[in-house]
Design a protein around this motif. Structure first.
Motif, PDB file in Angstrom:
ATOM      1  N   ASP A 106       0.813  -1.220   0.000  1.00 20.74           N
ATOM      2  CA  ASP A 106       0.000   0.000   0.000  1.00 20.74           C
ATOM      3  C   ASP A 106       0.849   1.274   0.000  1.00 20.74           C
ATOM      4  OD1 ASP A 106      -2.244  -1.575   0.038  1.00 20.74           O
ATOM      5  OD2 ASP A 106      -2.560  -1.395   2.194  1.00 20.74           O
ATOM      6  N   LEU A 107       2.109   1.163   0.364  1.00 27.20           N
ATOM      7  CA  LEU A 107       2.993   2.329   0.418  1.00 27.20           C
ATOM      8  C   LEU A 107       3.786   2.534  -0.869  1.00 27.20           C
ATOM      9  CD1 LEU A 107       4.431   1.717   4.003  1.00 27.20           C
ATOM     10  CD2 LEU A 107       2.509   3.175   3.347  1.00 27.20           C
ATOM     11  N   VAL A 108       3.602   1.632  -1.818  1.00 25.47           N
ATOM     12  CA  VAL A 108       4.375   1.657  -3.061  1.00 25.47           C
ATOM     13  C   VAL A 108       3.466   2.098  -4.204  1.00 25.47           C
ATOM     14  CG1 VAL A 108       5.662   0.205  -4.668  1.00 25.47           C
ATOM     15  CG2 VAL A 108       5.881  -0.171  -2.220  1.00 25.47           C
ATOM     16  N   ASP A 109       3.905   3.120  -4.927  1.00 25.03           N
ATOM     17  CA  ASP A 109       3.096   3.643  -6.031  1.00 25.03           C
ATOM     18  C   ASP A 109       3.118   2.736  -7.262  1.00 25.03           C
ATOM     19  OD1 ASP A 109       2.349   5.901  -4.605  1.00 25.03           O
ATOM     20  OD2 ASP A 109       4.064   7.065  -5.326  1.00 25.03           O
ATOM     21  N   ASP A 110       4.259   2.153  -7.553  1.00 27.42           N
ATOM     22  CA  ASP A 110       4.426   1.426  -8.809  1.00 27.42           C
ATOM     23  C   ASP A 110       4.518  -0.087  -8.648  1.00 27.42           C
ATOM     24  OD1 ASP A 110       4.575   3.855 -10.315  1.00 27.42           O
ATOM     25  OD2 ASP A 110       6.579   4.142  -9.476  1.00 27.42           O
ATOM     26  N   GLY A 111       4.082  -0.615  -7.530  1.00 29.60           N
ATOM     27  CA  GLY A 111       4.156  -2.056  -7.305  1.00 29.60           C
ATOM     28  C   GLY A 111       3.182  -2.818  -8.182  1.00 29.60           C
ATOM     29  N   ALA A 112       3.641  -3.944  -8.694  1.00 27.42           N
ATOM     30  CA  ALA A 112       2.787  -4.806  -9.514  1.00 27.42           C
ATOM     31  C   ALA A 112       2.594  -6.135  -8.786  1.00 27.42           C
ATOM     32  CB  ALA A 112       3.435  -5.038 -10.874  1.00 27.42           C
ATOM     33  N   THR A 125       9.719  -2.138  -9.424  1.00 26.27           N
ATOM     34  CA  THR A 125      10.976  -1.959 -10.145  1.00 26.27           C
ATOM     35  C   THR A 125      11.431  -0.503 -10.161  1.00 26.27           C
ATOM     36  OG1 THR A 125       9.806  -1.722 -12.241  1.00 26.27           O
ATOM     37  CG2 THR A 125      10.558  -3.936 -11.649  1.00 26.27           C
ATOM     38  N   GLU A 126      10.656   0.367  -9.553  1.00 28.26           N
ATOM     39  CA  GLU A 126      10.970   1.799  -9.578  1.00 28.26           C
ATOM     40  C   GLU A 126      11.091   2.374  -8.173  1.00 28.26           C
ATOM     41  OE1 GLU A 126       8.378   3.936 -12.218  1.00 28.26           O
ATOM     42  OE2 GLU A 126       8.247   2.222 -13.562  1.00 28.26           O
ATOM     43  N   GLY A 127      11.800   1.641  -7.305  1.00 27.83           N
ATOM     44  CA  GLY A 127      11.990   2.120  -5.945  1.00 27.83           C
ATOM     45  C   GLY A 127      12.960   3.279  -5.872  1.00 27.83           C
ATOM     46  N   PRO A 128      13.094   3.875  -4.698  1.00 29.45           N
ATOM     47  CA  PRO A 128      14.006   5.007  -4.544  1.00 29.45           C
ATOM     48  C   PRO A 128      15.438   4.617  -4.909  1.00 29.45           C
ATOM     49  CG  PRO A 128      13.051   4.344  -2.427  1.00 29.45           C
ATOM     50  CD  PRO A 128      12.451   3.479  -3.478  1.00 29.45           C
ATOM     51  N   ASP A 129      16.114   5.504  -5.585  1.00 34.02           N
ATOM     52  CA  ASP A 129      17.508   5.286  -5.998  1.00 34.02           C
ATOM     53  C   ASP A 129      17.688   4.034  -6.850  1.00 34.02           C
ATOM     54  OD1 ASP A 129      18.388   7.613  -4.658  1.00 34.02           O
ATOM     55  OD2 ASP A 129      18.482   6.503  -2.767  1.00 34.02           O
ATOM     56  N   GLY A 130      16.652   3.654  -7.595  1.00 32.89           N
ATOM     57  CA  GLY A 130      16.756   2.514  -8.507  1.00 32.89           C
ATOM     58  C   GLY A 130      16.644   1.149  -7.854  1.00 32.89           C
ATOM     59  N   ILE A 131      16.215   1.090  -6.626  1.00 36.33           N
ATOM     60  CA  ILE A 131      16.090  -0.195  -5.918  1.00 36.33           C
ATOM     61  C   ILE A 131      14.896  -0.972  -6.465  1.00 36.33           C
ATOM     62  CG2 ILE A 131      15.538  -1.264  -3.695  1.00 36.33           C
ATOM     63  CD1 ILE A 131      17.075   1.002  -2.364  1.00 36.33           C
ATOM     64  N   VAL A 132      15.091  -2.264  -6.642  1.00 30.66           N
ATOM     65  CA  VAL A 132      13.996  -3.168  -6.991  1.00 30.66           C
ATOM     66  C   VAL A 132      13.589  -3.855  -5.692  1.00 30.66           C
ATOM     67  CG1 VAL A 132      13.323  -5.207  -8.301  1.00 30.66           C
ATOM     68  CG2 VAL A 132      14.844  -3.515  -9.326  1.00 30.66           C
ATOM     69  N   PHE A 136       6.734 -10.772  -0.332  1.00 28.53           N
ATOM     70  CA  PHE A 136       5.652 -11.745  -0.369  1.00 28.53           C
ATOM     71  C   PHE A 136       5.321 -12.194   1.045  1.00 28.53           C
ATOM     72  CE2 PHE A 136       9.443 -14.401  -0.830  1.00 28.53           C
ATOM     73  CZ  PHE A 136       9.173 -15.549  -0.091  1.00 28.53           C
ATOM     74  N   VAL A 137       4.096 -12.676   1.200  1.00 23.39           N
ATOM     75  CA  VAL A 137       3.599 -13.130   2.496  1.00 23.39           C
ATOM     76  C   VAL A 137       3.385 -14.631   2.428  1.00 23.39           C
ATOM     77  CG1 VAL A 137       1.693 -12.980   4.146  1.00 23.39           C
ATOM     78  CG2 VAL A 137       2.473 -10.927   2.949  1.00 23.39           C
ATOM     79  N   ASN A 138       3.882 -15.308   3.439  1.00 20.09           N
ATOM     80  CA  ASN A 138       3.701 -16.746   3.557  1.00 20.09           C
ATOM     81  C   ASN A 138       3.542 -17.058   5.038  1.00 20.09           C
ATOM     82  OD1 ASN A 138       3.971 -19.580   3.596  1.00 20.09           O
ATOM     83  ND2 ASN A 138       5.284 -19.545   1.800  1.00 20.09           N
ATOM     84  N   ASP A 139       2.461 -17.693   5.406  1.00 18.93           N
ATOM     85  CA  ASP A 139       2.213 -18.114   6.785  1.00 18.93           C
ATOM     86  C   ASP A 139       2.304 -16.954   7.778  1.00 18.93           C
ATOM     87  OD1 ASP A 139       1.530 -20.004   8.743  1.00 18.93           O
ATOM     88  OD2 ASP A 139       3.628 -20.511   9.136  1.00 18.93           O
ATOM     89  N   GLY A 140       1.761 -15.783   7.395  1.00 13.32           N
ATOM     90  CA  GLY A 140       1.717 -14.643   8.294  1.00 13.32           C
ATOM     91  C   GLY A 140       3.018 -13.878   8.431  1.00 13.32           C
ATOM     92  N   LYS A 141       4.042 -14.267   7.706  1.00 15.74           N
ATOM     93  CA  LYS A 141       5.334 -13.580   7.745  1.00 15.74           C
ATOM     94  C   LYS A 141       5.580 -12.866   6.423  1.00 15.74           C
ATOM     95  CE  LYS A 141       7.251 -16.897  10.939  1.00 15.74           C
ATOM     96  NZ  LYS A 141       8.407 -17.623  11.386  1.00 15.74           N
ATOM     97  N   VAL A 142       6.322 -11.780   6.488  1.00 21.81           N
ATOM     98  CA  VAL A 142       6.673 -11.022   5.294  1.00 21.81           C
ATOM     99  C   VAL A 142       8.126 -11.313   4.953  1.00 21.81           C
ATOM    100  CG1 VAL A 142       6.953  -8.720   4.294  1.00 21.81           C
ATOM    101  CG2 VAL A 142       5.025  -9.196   5.814  1.00 21.81           C
ATOM    102  N   TYR A 143       8.349 -11.651   3.683  1.00 26.57           N
ATOM    103  CA  TYR A 143       9.687 -11.909   3.158  1.00 26.57           C
ATOM    104  C   TYR A 143       9.976 -10.797   2.156  1.00 26.57           C
ATOM    105  CZ  TYR A 143       8.875 -16.374   5.359  1.00 26.57           C
ATOM    106  OH  TYR A 143       8.606 -17.341   6.287  1.00 26.57           O
ATOM    107  N   ALA A 144      11.015 -10.018   2.436  1.00 27.26           N
ATOM    108  CA  ALA A 144      11.307  -8.827   1.638  1.00 27.26           C
ATOM    109  C   ALA A 144      12.697  -8.923   1.021  1.00 27.26           C
ATOM    110  CB  ALA A 144      11.220  -7.584   2.510  1.00 27.26           C
ATOM    111  N   LEU A 145      12.744  -8.787  -0.295  1.00 29.82           N
ATOM    112  CA  LEU A 145      14.002  -8.769  -1.042  1.00 29.82           C
ATOM    113  C   LEU A 145      14.163  -7.400  -1.685  1.00 29.82           C
ATOM    114  CD1 LEU A 145      13.780 -12.205  -2.827  1.00 29.82           C
ATOM    115  CD2 LEU A 145      15.759 -11.444  -1.531  1.00 29.82           C
ATOM    116  N   ALA A 146      15.390  -6.877  -1.670  1.00 36.02           N
ATOM    117  CA  ALA A 146      15.681  -5.619  -2.349  1.00 36.02           C
ATOM    118  C   ALA A 146      17.016  -5.775  -3.065  1.00 36.02           C
ATOM    119  CB  ALA A 146      15.749  -4.473  -1.355  1.00 36.02           C
ATOM    120  N   TYR A 147      17.069  -5.309  -4.312  1.00 34.15           N
ATOM    121  CA  TYR A 147      18.289  -5.392  -5.109  1.00 34.15           C
ATOM    122  C   TYR A 147      18.626  -4.011  -5.658  1.00 34.15           C
ATOM    123  CZ  TYR A 147      21.416  -6.195  -9.017  1.00 34.15           C
ATOM    124  OH  TYR A 147      22.479  -6.109  -9.875  1.00 34.15           O
ATOM    125  N   SER A 148      19.910  -3.677  -5.631  1.00 32.76           N
ATOM    126  CA  SER A 148      20.369  -2.415  -6.203  1.00 32.76           C
ATOM    127  C   SER A 148      21.781  -2.580  -6.751  1.00 32.76           C
ATOM    128  CB  SER A 148      20.345  -1.305  -5.145  1.00 32.76           C
ATOM    129  OG  SER A 148      21.211  -1.632  -4.068  1.00 32.76           O
TER     130      SER A 148
END
Length: 172
Positions: A106-112, A125-132, A136-148
């Motif tokens: 909900d905080l991301v403008d360009d999330g697909a 794919t259009e995060g701040p400073d070019g970050i991707v 994803f959510v699995n079993d009530g936990k959030v798994y977050a990946l970021a690449y730059s």
């Protein structure tokens, strides 16, 4: 009849409380405003690096990856960070949150939306400073990946980051 100052203050408060409780009781089935329940099982601190390996990061980077030690924020149950020792500035960060409230689509403008990954997922794919950013959510936990990377073309590897997320999801 003359009311005391205390009664004049308590009466409106009591009416407001009764109205609030009445509205809440008649609210229906909409639970979107209530936070999701926390998961019952805490994530071990080393879980992220068992799910995202140096070999995984090397595949993503196309060059050898090395661990990067960084302080873990209190909200993060587990984290694993790899960087490229080359001058390309590649960095992949993987964090696990023990509560779904950290899911930030909900905080991301360009999330697909990403289908078939966890219970729900998004890729930005259009995060701040070019970050991707992919979560994803699995079993009530959030798994977050970021690449730059320094080149600023991290979005070119968005599909590779999605494949990596699917690999992690399969390991759960």
């Amino acid at each position: 009849m003359h009311r005391s100052v205390g009664t004049r203050l308590l009466l409106p408060l009591g009416v407001a409380l009764a109205l609030a409780l009445g509205v809440a009781a008649c609210g229906g089935d909409d639970t979107s405003s209530s936070p999701p329940p926390p998961t019952s099982e805490k994530t071990p601190v080393d879980a992220a690096c068992s799910l995202l390996t140096a070999a995984d990061a090397t595949t993503l980077f196309g060059v050898p990856a090395q661990p990067r030690v960084e302080g873990r924020p209190k909200s993060v149950a587990s984290q694993c960070i790899y960087e490229s020792p080359a001058l390309d500035g590649q960095l992949v960060q993987f964090r696990i949150f023990d509560n779904e409230r950290y899911y930030s689509e909900d905080l991301v403008d360009d999330g697909a939306p990403v289908t078939g990954l966890g219970r729900k997922a998004y890729l930005d794919t259009e995060g701040p400073d070019g970050i991707v950013d992919l979560q994803f959510v699995n079993d009530g936990k959030v798994y977050a990946l970021a690449y730059s990377n320094i080149a600023g073309d991290a979005a070119a590897r968005a599909s590779n980051l999605e494949l990596l997320a699917r690999t992690i999801d399969d390991r759960l």
